[in-house]
Every structure is written in structure tokens, then in C-alpha cells.
Write a protein that holds these residues in place. Structure first.
Motif, PDB file in Angstrom:
ATOM      1  N   SER A 272      48.226  79.728  80.477  1.00  0.00           N
ATOM      2  CA  SER A 272      47.821  80.094  82.107  1.00  0.00           C
ATOM      3  C   SER A 272      48.618  78.611  82.801  1.00  0.00           C
TER       4      SER A 272
ATOM      5  N   ASP B 249      42.977  78.830  86.954  1.00  0.00           N
ATOM      6  CA  ASP B 249      42.110  79.744  86.436  1.00  0.00           C
ATOM      7  C   ASP B 249      40.370  78.435  85.926  1.00  0.00           C
TER       8      ASP B 249
ATOM      9  N   GLU C 245      39.880  87.651  88.569  1.00  0.00           N
ATOM     10  CA  GLU C 245      38.762  87.336  87.701  1.00  0.00           C
ATOM     11  C   GLU C 245      39.133  86.396  86.355  1.00  0.00           C
ATOM     12  N   LYS C 246      40.775  85.927  86.664  1.00  0.00           N
ATOM     13  CA  LYS C 246      41.610  85.486  85.871  1.00  0.00           C
ATOM     14  C   LYS C 246      41.790  84.282  86.115  1.00  0.00           C
ATOM     15  N   TYR C 247      41.536  84.048  88.068  1.00  0.00           N
ATOM     16  CA  TYR C 247      41.838  82.381  88.365  1.00  0.00           C
ATOM     17  C   TYR C 247      41.574  83.011  89.375  1.00  0.00           C
TER      18      TYR C 247
ATOM     19  N   SER D 262      41.793  92.525  89.359  1.00  0.00           N
ATOM     20  CA  SER D 262      41.753  91.693  87.602  1.00  0.00           C
ATOM     21  C   SER D 262      42.142  89.796  87.876  1.00  0.00           C
TER      22      SER D 262
END
Length: 181
Positions: free
Chosen positions: A138, A51, A102-104, A99
């Protein structure tokens, strides 16, 4: 390690590795030649948080070519285990939802794919991922080959030490049961 003049400890704990990653650190791991594929399945790899964009900085520090993509290590214990069924045969390079990207951002390629590698069989890495998830929310890890420029992943402890010494960005080398800083 003594002969190489390196300071080391015998505490290669998953908890310590997770703390290094949680703090934004980059670590290298060499635990034998068994890891397959160009990333060494986390056994002959440079590891960062998925992330974070540290994977791109690590690739640059190692002299990897532009576009040399990291893989994303995951386990069925991961918070994003949506790949469990599709990735049960090893590496999976699927198109991921925006999505996920965007997170990773550290593991998504230019064409919107993530090279997912399951590490359920690696107790140490699975433990690192659980600890990292508890610390940061995460647990996914980005992995690059433990190698300089276009070399293949290292095959011996001496090769791992050579790559570690050549990279200022990699702060810890996990070499079997030892940790070199």
C-alpha cells in the motif's frame, strides 16, 4: 541545524522515508512554503501510512482538535488510482466505498469521505509512495498539517523544528535535503 543543536544527516532519500513509514513510524516534512491547502500538499506535513490509524495518534500528539481530518496523498502511480480522473484538479473530498475505508482507515472521515490530494508533481513524495507500496503493498499516505494545536502549517524551517521538537511521536523531520532524528 547545527545552531539548533540537532543531529542530522544529508540523506533525505525516499527509500529511507518509505522504510520509516513501513515500520509504522511518523515523519514530518518541510520542503518549502509552496504546498497549498491546510495539509501543505505533503510539503509541510506530518506523514503516516493511510492503511494505519497512526494519523489519529499523530493528530492527538500534535494537539490538533478532534475531527481534524488528514488528507490522503496519492499519485497516478498508486495502486488505488481510481481517483485519477476526478482528482486531476487538486483536492477531492469524495465519498469512498466502504472497502476503501476498511483498507485505509487512517484517511476516511466520519462521514465516509476521503480528502484526496494528488502529488504527481512532487517527485520525492511519488518515490516514497512507490517504495512504500513495494514494501507494504500500500503506497497511499495520510497527511496532517505540520503544525501544533490550531496553528496554520509551518512557514519556515525554524517553525518546522519547533513543531518537531514538541512532538514525541514524530521520529524524523525531513527538512529539504536533511533528515533530523
Amino acid at each position: 541545524l547545527h545552531a539548533a543543536g540537532l543531529a542530522f544527516t544529508e540523506e533525505a532519500s525516499p527509500q529511507q522515508a518509505a522504510r520509516v513509514l513501513a515500520e509504522g513510524g511518523v515523519l514530518a516534512r518541510f520542503s518549502g512554503r509552496a504546498g497549498c491547502g491546510r495539509w501543505g500538499a505533503g510539503t509541510r506535513s506530518v506523514l503516516t501510512r493511510a492503511d494505519d490509524l497512526a494519523a489519529a495518534r499523530a493528530a492527538q500528539a500534535l494537539g490538533r482538535r478532534e475531527g481534524d481530518e488528514p488528507c490522503c496523498l496519492w499519485s497516478s502511480q498508486s495502486e488505488d488510482a481510481a481517483f485519477a480522473g476526478a482528482g486531476r484538479f487538486g483536492t477531492l473530498a469524495s465519498v469512498v466505498p466502504s472497502s476503501f475505508g476498511e483498507k485505509y482507515p487512517g484517511v476516511v472521515t466520519r462521514d465516509g469521505r476521503a480528502h484526496m490530494v494528488n502529488v504527481d508533481a512532487d517527485d520525492w513524495l511519488s518515490s516514497v509512495m512507490r517504495e512504500l507500496s513495494a514494501l507494504t503493498g500500500s503506497g497511499l499516505i495520510a497527511a496532517l498539517p505540520l503544525a501544533r494545536v490550531q496553528d496554520p502549517p509551518v512557514a519556515t524551517p525554524a517553525d518546522a523544528i519547533r513543531v518537531f521538537r514538541a512532538s514525541e511521536l514524530v521520529s524524523h523531520l525531513y527538512l529539504g535535503p536533511y533528515v533530523v532524528q
